[in-house]
Design a protein around this motif. Sequence first.
Motif, PDB file in Angstrom:
ATOM      1  N   LYS A 100      -4.674  13.658  14.574  1.00 43.47           N
ATOM      2  CA  LYS A 100      -5.095  14.169  15.707  1.00 43.47           C
ATOM      3  C   LYS A 100      -4.038  14.229  16.806  1.00 43.47           C
ATOM      4  CE  LYS A 100     -10.119  12.832  15.795  1.00 43.47           C
ATOM      5  NZ  LYS A 100     -11.064  11.895  16.646  1.00 43.47           N
ATOM      6  N   ILE A 101      -3.955  15.524  17.267  1.00 38.06           N
ATOM      7  CA  ILE A 101      -2.641  15.618  18.494  1.00 38.06           C
ATOM      8  C   ILE A 101      -3.522  15.653  19.672  1.00 38.06           C
ATOM      9  CG2 ILE A 101      -0.683  16.861  18.911  1.00 38.06           C
ATOM     10  CD1 ILE A 101      -0.586  15.430  16.457  1.00 38.06           C
ATOM     11  N   SER A 102      -3.103  15.156  20.711  1.00 37.25           N
ATOM     12  CA  SER A 102      -3.397  15.150  22.119  1.00 37.25           C
ATOM     13  C   SER A 102      -2.059  15.485  23.143  1.00 37.25           C
ATOM     14  CB  SER A 102      -4.223  14.002  22.526  1.00 37.25           C
ATOM     15  OG  SER A 102      -3.450  12.889  22.472  1.00 37.25           O
ATOM     16  N   ASN A 103      -2.461  16.006  24.091  1.00 41.77           N
ATOM     17  CA  ASN A 103      -1.394  16.185  25.309  1.00 41.77           C
ATOM     18  C   ASN A 103      -1.083  14.770  25.923  1.00 41.77           C
ATOM     19  OD1 ASN A 103      -0.931  18.999  25.064  1.00 41.77           O
ATOM     20  ND2 ASN A 103      -2.787  19.366  26.178  1.00 41.77           N
ATOM     21  N   ILE A 104       0.020  14.595  26.389  1.00 39.19           N
ATOM     22  CA  ILE A 104       0.477  13.258  26.858  1.00 39.19           C
ATOM     23  C   ILE A 104      -0.421  13.022  28.288  1.00 39.19           C
ATOM     24  CG2 ILE A 104       2.323  14.006  28.306  1.00 39.19           C
ATOM     25  CD1 ILE A 104       2.448  11.040  25.971  1.00 39.19           C
ATOM     26  N   GLU A 105      -0.749  11.548  28.459  1.00 35.68           N
ATOM     27  CA  GLU A 105      -1.446  11.499  29.705  1.00 35.68           C
ATOM     28  C   GLU A 105      -0.702   9.888  30.118  1.00 35.68           C
ATOM     29  OE1 GLU A 105      -5.659  11.287  29.512  1.00 35.68           O
ATOM     30  OE2 GLU A 105      -5.609  13.443  29.026  1.00 35.68           O
ATOM     31  N   SER A 106       0.244   9.873  30.720  1.00 32.92           N
ATOM     32  CA  SER A 106       1.037   8.705  30.954  1.00 32.92           C
ATOM     33  C   SER A 106       0.087   7.628  31.784  1.00 32.92           C
ATOM     34  CB  SER A 106       2.527   8.814  31.890  1.00 32.92           C
ATOM     35  OG  SER A 106       3.018   9.981  31.138  1.00 32.92           O
ATOM     36  N   ALA A 107      -0.710   7.886  32.619  1.00 37.47           N
ATOM     37  CA  ALA A 107      -1.279   7.162  33.396  1.00 37.47           C
ATOM     38  C   ALA A 107      -2.383   6.179  32.539  1.00 37.47           C
ATOM     39  CB  ALA A 107      -2.296   7.658  34.330  1.00 37.47           C
ATOM     40  N   SER A 108      -2.838   6.669  31.482  1.00 33.82           N
ATOM     41  CA  SER A 108      -3.894   6.016  30.488  1.00 33.82           C
ATOM     42  C   SER A 108      -3.259   5.759  29.054  1.00 33.82           C
ATOM     43  CB  SER A 108      -5.272   6.784  30.336  1.00 33.82           C
ATOM     44  OG  SER A 108      -4.803   8.009  29.848  1.00 33.82           O
ATOM     45  N   LEU A 109      -1.928   5.971  28.976  1.00 32.34           N
ATOM     46  CA  LEU A 109      -1.431   5.805  27.479  1.00 32.34           C
ATOM     47  C   LEU A 109      -1.554   4.277  27.332  1.00 32.34           C
ATOM     48  CD1 LEU A 109      -0.129   7.431  25.422  1.00 32.34           C
ATOM     49  CD2 LEU A 109       2.138   6.891  26.512  1.00 32.34           C
ATOM     50  N   VAL A 110      -1.145   3.327  28.016  1.00 31.23           N
ATOM     51  CA  VAL A 110      -1.212   1.935  27.608  1.00 31.23           C
ATOM     52  C   VAL A 110      -2.561   1.485  27.189  1.00 31.23           C
ATOM     53  CG1 VAL A 110      -0.999  -0.497  28.224  1.00 31.23           C
ATOM     54  CG2 VAL A 110       0.719   1.159  29.106  1.00 31.23           C
ATOM     55  N   ILE A 125       0.870  -1.174  -0.048  1.00 32.42           N
ATOM     56  CA  ILE A 125      -0.164   0.027  -0.183  1.00 32.42           C
ATOM     57  C   ILE A 125       0.966   1.150   0.101  1.00 32.42           C
ATOM     58  CG2 ILE A 125      -1.815   1.216   1.046  1.00 32.42           C
ATOM     59  CD1 ILE A 125      -2.257  -1.395   2.798  1.00 32.42           C
ATOM     60  N   PRO A 126       0.800   2.094  -1.042  1.00 33.46           N
ATOM     61  CA  PRO A 126       1.869   3.374  -1.227  1.00 33.46           C
ATOM     62  C   PRO A 126       1.245   4.217  -0.032  1.00 33.46           C
ATOM     63  CG  PRO A 126       0.982   2.564  -3.340  1.00 33.46           C
ATOM     64  CD  PRO A 126       0.089   1.826  -2.447  1.00 33.46           C
ATOM     65  N   LEU A 127       2.085   5.050   0.559  1.00 31.16           N
ATOM     66  CA  LEU A 127       1.836   6.014   1.507  1.00 31.16           C
ATOM     67  C   LEU A 127       0.751   6.883   0.956  1.00 31.16           C
ATOM     68  CD1 LEU A 127       5.100   6.790   3.295  1.00 31.16           C
ATOM     69  CD2 LEU A 127       3.185   5.621   4.224  1.00 31.16           C
ATOM     70  N   LYS A 128       0.968   7.475  -0.289  1.00 36.06           N
ATOM     71  CA  LYS A 128      -0.132   8.162  -0.671  1.00 36.06           C
ATOM     72  C   LYS A 128      -1.481   7.740  -0.892  1.00 36.06           C
ATOM     73  CE  LYS A 128       1.017   7.282  -5.441  1.00 36.06           C
ATOM     74  NZ  LYS A 128      -0.322   6.693  -5.899  1.00 36.06           N
ATOM     75  N   ASP A 129      -1.693   6.389  -0.760  1.00 40.17           N
ATOM     76  CA  ASP A 129      -3.117   5.906  -0.871  1.00 40.17           C
ATOM     77  C   ASP A 129      -3.853   5.418   0.541  1.00 40.17           C
ATOM     78  OD1 ASP A 129      -3.082   6.337  -3.613  1.00 40.17           O
ATOM     79  OD2 ASP A 129      -2.156   4.136  -3.889  1.00 40.17           O
ATOM     80  N   ILE A 130      -3.014   5.540   1.510  1.00 39.29           N
ATOM     81  CA  ILE A 130      -3.522   5.314   2.814  1.00 39.29           C
ATOM     82  C   ILE A 130      -4.327   6.355   3.478  1.00 39.29           C
ATOM     83  CG2 ILE A 130      -2.758   4.851   5.198  1.00 39.29           C
ATOM     84  CD1 ILE A 130      -0.112   3.765   4.565  1.00 39.29           C
ATOM     85  N   GLU A 131      -5.566   5.893   3.507  1.00 37.33           N
ATOM     86  CA  GLU A 131      -6.681   6.738   4.087  1.00 37.33           C
ATOM     87  C   GLU A 131      -6.951   6.362   5.759  1.00 37.33           C
ATOM     88  OE1 GLU A 131     -10.869   8.763   2.451  1.00 37.33           O
ATOM     89  OE2 GLU A 131      -9.734   7.527   1.129  1.00 37.33           O
ATOM     90  N   ARG A 132      -6.663   7.442   6.541  1.00 34.49           N
ATOM     91  CA  ARG A 132      -6.850   6.935   7.953  1.00 34.49           C
ATOM     92  C   ARG A 132      -6.646   7.936   8.698  1.00 34.49           C
ATOM     93  NH1 ARG A 132      -1.773   3.097   9.964  1.00 34.49           N
ATOM     94  NH2 ARG A 132      -2.607   3.932  12.005  1.00 34.49           N
ATOM     95  N   THR A 133      -6.964   7.675  10.015  1.00 35.43           N
ATOM     96  CA  THR A 133      -6.670   9.034  11.172  1.00 35.43           C
ATOM     97  C   THR A 133      -5.714   8.593  11.866  1.00 35.43           C
ATOM     98  OG1 THR A 133      -8.915   9.907  11.002  1.00 35.43           O
ATOM     99  CG2 THR A 133      -7.754  10.282  12.970  1.00 35.43           C
ATOM    100  N   LEU A 134      -4.529   9.435  12.080  1.00 32.89           N
ATOM    101  CA  LEU A 134      -3.205   9.071  12.894  1.00 32.89           C
ATOM    102  C   LEU A 134      -3.540   9.816  14.033  1.00 32.89           C
ATOM    103  CD1 LEU A 134      -0.536   7.772  13.163  1.00 32.89           C
ATOM    104  CD2 LEU A 134       0.349   9.941  11.950  1.00 32.89           C
ATOM    105  N   ASN A 135      -3.567   9.146  15.382  1.00 32.61           N
ATOM    106  CA  ASN A 135      -3.613   9.633  16.690  1.00 32.61           C
ATOM    107  C   ASN A 135      -2.232   9.831  17.490  1.00 32.61           C
ATOM    108  OD1 ASN A 135      -6.570   9.806  16.996  1.00 32.61           O
ATOM    109  ND2 ASN A 135      -6.480   8.026  16.307  1.00 32.61           N
ATOM    110  N   ILE A 136      -1.820  11.113  17.739  1.00 32.03           N
ATOM    111  CA  ILE A 136      -0.644  11.205  18.334  1.00 32.03           C
ATOM    112  C   ILE A 136      -0.743  11.922  19.696  1.00 32.03           C
ATOM    113  CG2 ILE A 136       1.697  12.514  18.244  1.00 32.03           C
ATOM    114  CD1 ILE A 136       1.370  12.158  15.261  1.00 32.03           C
ATOM    115  N   SER A 137      -0.009  11.379  20.540  1.00 30.68           N
ATOM    116  CA  SER A 137       0.038  11.858  22.014  1.00 30.68           C
ATOM    117  C   SER A 137       1.543  12.516  22.057  1.00 30.68           C
ATOM    118  CB  SER A 137      -0.367  10.834  22.905  1.00 30.68           C
ATOM    119  OG  SER A 137      -0.346  11.321  24.215  1.00 30.68           O
TER     120      SER A 137
END
Length: 297
Positions: free
Chosen positions: A127-137, A88-100
């Motif tokens: 989507k970018i969210s602030n880090i929350e170590s307690a619930s990260l796993v 799957i070429p990167l340019k064809d990937i259609e999804r939401t990436l969630n980064i903390s």
Amino acid sequence: MIEKLELSHLRMLSALYEKGSVSAAAEMLDVSQQAVSLQLKRVREIFGDLLFVRTGHGMVPTAYGQLIQPHVRQLLAMVHALPMLTSIPLKDIERTLNISATDYAQRIIVGDLLHALRGAAPRVKVKISNIESASLVRRMQDGEIDMAFTSNGYVPEGLLSTSLFTEKYICVTGTPLTNGLELLSLESLVAFDFLVVSPGVPSFDGSAGGWFAQQGLRRRVVASVPSFFMAMDYLRRSNMVAFLPSRLLPCDDLFEVLLEKYPPGFELVAAYHPSVMSDPLLSWILDHVRTQCAAAR
């Protein structure tokens, strides 16, 4: 019974449809005639029909066998159409990436990453969210977070991490404490009130608390904030001191305090769940971020 149907059963039926004999189907599948016969017996039990009958012209599908033939072909076509992980070429990937990420990592890492993603994978939303170590796993296990950028001390057990670089601390204040060239002793430094940054989990310890204790000193922490940018703003309007990452400096209206020695820095890492190790998008992100961090050193 249909849940007992296997992919090998579908392949066997397809071969019988095409070849019209058990021996030819076995040769096509590179298995023994006995294996084909046993599979046909099992499929007959699953469907409750003979599916194929022997005639003078070989194995001929029954009426029900003819009815399901296009479905067998469709199912096999769908299986063969499944994309391989690396196809799957990167340019064809259609999804939401969630980064903390911590606010520091958002400034140093995520900004450049967003720009690069727009070019390499334009269909990926982020989507970018602030880090929350307690619930990260838990959030990573549930698929709510794909990757986190934080210091190694905030990576919970159960996650994997890749080191990006080691950052050092610089002591700063909103009011000059020396002439800019004079080294301040740690004994003199601890006479001032401290502000600490504790992302994810509020704490007055800060990253250097244990280090001061090892020096036989006790500092007085009077404020704890969750982000370095909040710390910068508060420092400008107070006489407190704090340790900030060197990559965030210099900063207007903040003054460096030169010290005889400094607490150890921290290792910035990318953290992720073991289940996503083969994800092509996340693999690309890791490679890109490591390359960018290495070039910036």
